[in-house]
Design a protein around this motif. Sequence first.
Motif, mmCIF file in Angstrom:
data_model
loop_
_atom_site.group_PDB
_atom_site.id
_atom_site.type_symbol
_atom_site.label_atom_id
_atom_site.label_comp_id
_atom_site.label_asym_id
_atom_site.label_seq_id
_atom_site.Cartn_x
_atom_site.Cartn_y
_atom_site.Cartn_z
ATOM 1 N N LEU A 1 0.839 -1.204 0.000
ATOM 2 C CA LEU A 1 0.000 0.000 0.000
ATOM 3 C C LEU A 1 0.877 1.259 0.000
ATOM 4 O O LEU A 1 0.560 2.246 -0.671
ATOM 5 N N SER B 1 2.060 1.950 -3.373
ATOM 6 C CA SER B 1 0.986 2.476 -4.236
ATOM 7 C C SER B 1 0.724 3.967 -4.001
ATOM 8 O O SER B 1 0.102 4.625 -4.830
ATOM 9 N N THR B 2 1.178 4.505 -2.861
ATOM 10 C CA THR B 2 0.917 5.932 -2.606
ATOM 11 C C THR B 2 1.968 6.847 -3.241
ATOM 12 O O THR B 2 1.806 8.065 -3.230
ATOM 13 N N GLY C 1 4.531 7.719 -10.315
ATOM 14 C CA GLY C 1 4.234 6.523 -9.520
ATOM 15 C C GLY C 1 5.047 5.340 -10.017
ATOM 16 O O GLY C 1 5.657 5.400 -11.090
ATOM 17 N N PHE D 1 3.011 -0.701 -11.757
ATOM 18 C CA PHE D 1 2.907 -1.930 -10.961
ATOM 19 C C PHE D 1 3.340 -3.180 -11.710
ATOM 20 O O PHE D 1 3.673 -4.180 -11.090
ATOM 21 N N VAL E 1 -0.031 -3.274 -3.690
ATOM 22 C CA VAL E 1 0.289 -2.284 -4.738
ATOM 23 C C VAL E 1 -0.912 -2.118 -5.679
ATOM 24 O O VAL E 1 -1.262 -1.010 -6.077
ATOM 25 N N ILE E 2 -1.564 -3.231 -6.014
ATOM 26 C CA ILE E 2 -2.671 -3.169 -6.972
ATOM 27 C C ILE E 2 -3.946 -2.617 -6.324
ATOM 28 O O ILE E 2 -4.654 -1.804 -6.921
ATOM 29 N N GLY F 1 -4.152 -0.774 -3.554
ATOM 30 C CA GLY F 1 -3.978 0.517 -2.871
ATOM 31 C C GLY F 1 -4.786 1.660 -3.487
ATOM 32 O O GLY F 1 -5.607 2.280 -2.799
ATOM 33 N N PRO F 2 -4.607 1.932 -4.790
ATOM 34 C CA PRO F 2 -5.366 3.045 -5.378
ATOM 35 C C PRO F 2 -6.883 2.828 -5.315
ATOM 36 O O PRO F 2 -7.637 3.783 -5.119
#
Lengths: 503, 163
Positions: A174, A177-178, A200, A203, A442-443, A445-446
């Motif tokens: 996470l 991902s930020t 960013g 991913f 990572v996937i 998070g957004p």
Amino acid sequence: MDAFLNGAAEVLSPTTLLMMFFGSFAGIVAAAIPGFTVTMAIVLTLPLTFAMEPLQGISLMLSVYVGGYTGGLISAALLGIPGTPSSVATTFDAFPMARKGEPGRALSLGVWASFFGTIISTIVLIFAAPPLAIFAVKLGPWEYFALIVFALTIVASLVGDSLQRGLIAAMIGLVISTVGTDPMMGRPRFDMGFELLAAGLPFLVVLIGIFAISQLASEVEDVDAVKSGEKLIHGEIEFKTWAVMREVLMRPVNLIRSSLIGVAIGALPGAGGSIANLVAYDQAKRASKTPEAFGTGTPDGVVASEAGNSATAGGGLIPLIALGIPGSAVDAILMASLMVHGISIGPRLIMDNADLVYGMFIAMAVSSLMMLFICIVSMRGFLRVAEVPKWVVVPVVLVCCVVGSFALNNRVTDMYLLGFIGLFGYALKALDYPLAPLVLGVILGPIAETNLRRALMTDSDWTLFFTRPVSLIFLVAAVLSVGWAIRRIIKSRKQMNPTKDAV
Amino acid sequence: MTTGGEAGEVARLISYIALLAVSAGLFLEARTIPTSRFEVLGAGAFPMLVHGVLILLLLSAIAGSIRMLPAEAYGRFIAQIGHWARAKRLVFVVFGCLGVYLFTMPVIGYPIATFAFLLVLQITFAPKTRKAIGIAIALALIFSFGLNWLFAEVFNVFLPRGR
């Protein structure tokens, strides 16, 4: 019906079928090479799909996926080394059977069980995914945020040995991902002034670095094994195709039970084939009239493990198609391949792109048929790939990873990023952190951030997360999954130290 | 706990502390991200939530590790880490070669950099026989010049050409 026919027409076109044929072939070959996982095979296929139509690309990847699950069986049965984590239970009976002089029967049993497992899971997928998607469309941002919290906790609690490290890995995902612009207002965050980080972390590069590079580096940890390059397979193989098919079909209860276990476990985020094969094997052993035969080369053990792990392929697609939540690393890559084409994954996928979803169902069935055909025709030839030494595999696949991450955006900086992420992934792997929760973090998070902020933009009342019934159910399920994992850890500690307990 | 397990736990403890330092720094930076007038939460709120949870998890992990490790484990760690590094020397070779390969590729171009990378790595790992060296050279040629040609001619993707 039109959407179904459109999907079928695209999957059954000669070009797509040819691609899928090569995909199945590549999947079986890749998973048969010890140390080369299904995930890695799918990661390497991904860049090739960029130039294809979305359905063609995903059909190719599904064929690699289905082929890969079967390929893991080859090294499990013949060498006693599970080619992939999903074939651990296969080694329990297929390997003793092969050692008793029936390697062909062991392989054939596994291939047929895999085929029927995939077909059963595809049937369940066709019936389960659409109603679940219709339900999911009615969910608001509160429910989505709670669902992602649940998905991350269950992944963290199921993968690896430590719940704490699983949760830390999910949080690191996470955090990654930020980095870059925020998903709602486009405000820059944590780029440290580096242009490389401003957009960013892509991913897919994170995925390749974390899974492939770290796995390849761990393959060369044992210096002697790398330098020996010894051949491991000897003897002749007789496949006995039709006799073994009858043998598998004579065990309908075991086959259906193991497949349904695979589907159910595959549908849970984070579980997947690596757990399904063990649970299916365990259940088959409990239900058997001769449990003592398990582990000595009984066909029931091979059927249970292989039907169980192959059925997770269809099961894993249920949350992906219905909810937009990838349940495993492989599902995350499948999701990425559609996102590259600008298709948003979520409950609306089945409504907006019904032809694509029906095409995926058909592609699953076609892939399993192709896998069966390829295995029957050329299994003896495949056995030679298990001889490919690590000194060839590791450098060549490293180059393929570098080319794949460069081809994504034609950016040299992505290659540097790949190197750093690979090193970071290896360090985490060496320290025994599970990597799957990180990648899912990572996937997801957004998606989690967007839904959290959207929920509070709609109504600033925080208590809605606990008062809306579906959201509450997911949050309670998240707490229960953590509680269950803690209970499991305490129980296993007590089993390991019974004397301490008595004191 | 075995000595190998002890060394692993000390290494994990160091990783928890390093991650904690990074997470705390990013938490403070997230606080400086301005909020928007259009929403209750700003761009910094979600990162603060994530780092907050991560910090709590790391603190509990650190406490657990310290409780588990005997005092003498830290003294033994340095010797064990040296032993570990020697046992895993090929991993360091892989990352070293990968680093040199990635940073020289934009300068000398994909084909030459890849040919050299594959050749060096394969010859380092392979048994020293003529057959193995022949295979290594053939594979290095295929995956450097061959792959470069394939990507340029078939996929229209041009791998780095060098300066």
